[in-house]
Design an enzyme around this catalytic site. Structure first.
Site, PDB file in Angstrom:
ATOM      1  N   LYS A  67       0.794  -1.233   0.000  1.00  0.00           N
ATOM      2  CA  LYS A  67       0.000   0.000   0.000  1.00  0.00           C
ATOM      3  C   LYS A  67       0.832   1.294   0.000  1.00  0.00           C
ATOM      4  O   LYS A  67       0.393   2.301  -0.538  1.00  0.00           O
ATOM      5  CB  LYS A  67      -0.951   0.020   1.194  1.00  0.00           C
ATOM      6  CG  LYS A  67      -2.098  -0.960   1.085  1.00  0.00           C
ATOM      7  CD  LYS A  67      -3.022  -0.710   2.253  1.00  0.00           C
ATOM      8  CE  LYS A  67      -4.140  -1.683   2.348  1.00  0.00           C
ATOM      9  NZ  LYS A  67      -5.108  -1.256   3.383  1.00  0.00           N
ATOM     10  N   ASP A 103     -10.076   3.858   2.438  1.00  0.00           N
ATOM     11  CA  ASP A 103     -10.398   3.380   3.793  1.00  0.00           C
ATOM     12  C   ASP A 103     -11.088   4.447   4.639  1.00  0.00           C
ATOM     13  O   ASP A 103     -11.985   4.142   5.430  1.00  0.00           O
ATOM     14  CB  ASP A 103      -9.126   2.916   4.512  1.00  0.00           C
ATOM     15  CG  ASP A 103      -8.683   1.535   4.060  1.00  0.00           C
ATOM     16  OD1 ASP A 103      -9.510   0.797   3.491  1.00  0.00           O
ATOM     17  OD2 ASP A 103      -7.502   1.195   4.273  1.00  0.00           O
TER      18      ASP A 103
END
Ligand code: ATR
Length: 280
Positions: A67, A103
């Site tokens: 990520k 997120d």
């Protein structure tokens, strides 16, 4: 036209639940398209991100351990991705590889759906943990007007996180957790403590105001010891499943052209999968 193809890359990737989520949406919306799990080792990450469009993919998700490193191999990163310092979703726009971290959006959408009004106080939030998930949660809470205290086992990491975000975020020592709890209108666990196979998060919620909402980003089990204790004290509680489901929405919309909904049917399918024993 060939149906759109999307991917999730990680290393390893076998345990990702994203194929179940996107596969369910493709099926229930009656769309042509695919969502594939691809194991990409770190040394192939750059090549993969620079070549997926040529290989016929519309985009996809990026998961552990890529990520942060993936940020170096895309053309554009949105404000959320830059603030969080990690990306989990990529797509193509005007020939460029664009990226976001969804997120934070997933976190607020989950709370909006399951604890409406949770942010109406615009008060103080207490965030437990200072890792990657905490950064997304802090970014989300700042976006909803909260002042944020971060408590972490390693105080130095809490300090670094607070410095990265600036003044409305402060780091506090675990020794002061009762004082911070007493001031909090919202509490969230962003660590994997309490997850199946991990140590529990042992915390006395005694100091927390009854009106405070308690959230856990863990979703296996659906009700952690923390949430059970909070529910027992009369707090509104929200587990991590909604965040998992809602963070998937923007990616699906980019790749397949339809914005999907997080429905009770989707929840039931993923909950049934969570309840199944896993082979590790
Ligand atoms: P993620 O990206 O999932 O947030 P991470 O960046 O590795 O993962 O962060 C893990 C978080 O869980 C950290 O806040 C970590 O605390 P430290 O910074 O002190 O390591 C926390 N954590 C993990 N195991 C823990 C434990 N046994 N007790 C307390 N905190 C723990």
């Amino acid at each position: 036209m060939t149906p759109p193809r999307a991917f999730v890359i990680g290393h390893p990737i076998a345990h990702s639940r994203s194929p179940l989520i996107h596969g369910t949406w493709l099926e229930t919306l009656g769309l042509q398209g695919s969502y594939e799990r691809i194991d990409v080792p770190p040394e192939e990450l750059g090549t993969f991100l620079r070549s997926f469009a040529a290989r016929g993919f519309s985009g996809g998700n990026i998961t552990v351990p890529h990520k942060s490193e993936a940020m170096a191999h895309v053309d554009r990163i949105d404000a959320a991705g830059r603030a969080i310092g990690a990306i989990n979703t990529v797509w193509i726009e005007n020939g460029e590889v664009c990226a976001s971290n969804t997120d934070a959006e997933g976190f607020v959408a989950s709370l909006d759906q399951e604890a409406p009004g949770w942010d109406e106080i615009n008060g103080r939030a207490l965030v437990y943990g200072a890792g990657g998930a905490a950064r997304a949660v802090v970014h989300a809470l700042l976006g909803r007007g909260f002042a944020v205290d971060v408590v972490n086992r390693t105080m130095e990491r809490a300090r670094e996180l607070a410095e990265a975000f600036g003044p409305p975020v402060t780091a506090a020592s675990t020794r002061d957790i009762d004082d911070r709890l007493a001031e909090a209108d919202f509490f969230v666990n962003t660590t994997s403590l309490g997850m199946a196979g991990m140590e529990p998060l042992t915390l006395h919620l005694g100091a927390l105001k009854r009106e405070a909402v308690v959230c856990d980003i863990v979703y296996v089990p659906l009700e952690t010891d923390l949430l059970r204790a909070a529910r027992g004290r009369g707090h509104r509680t929200v587990n991590g499943l909604g965040m998992l489901l809602h963070q998937a929405v923007p990616g699906f919309a980019h790749w397949f052209g339809v914005r999907p909904s997080v429905t009770p049917g989707l929840r039931a399918i993923v909950e049934a999968d969570i309840a199944k024993p896993r082979q590790h």
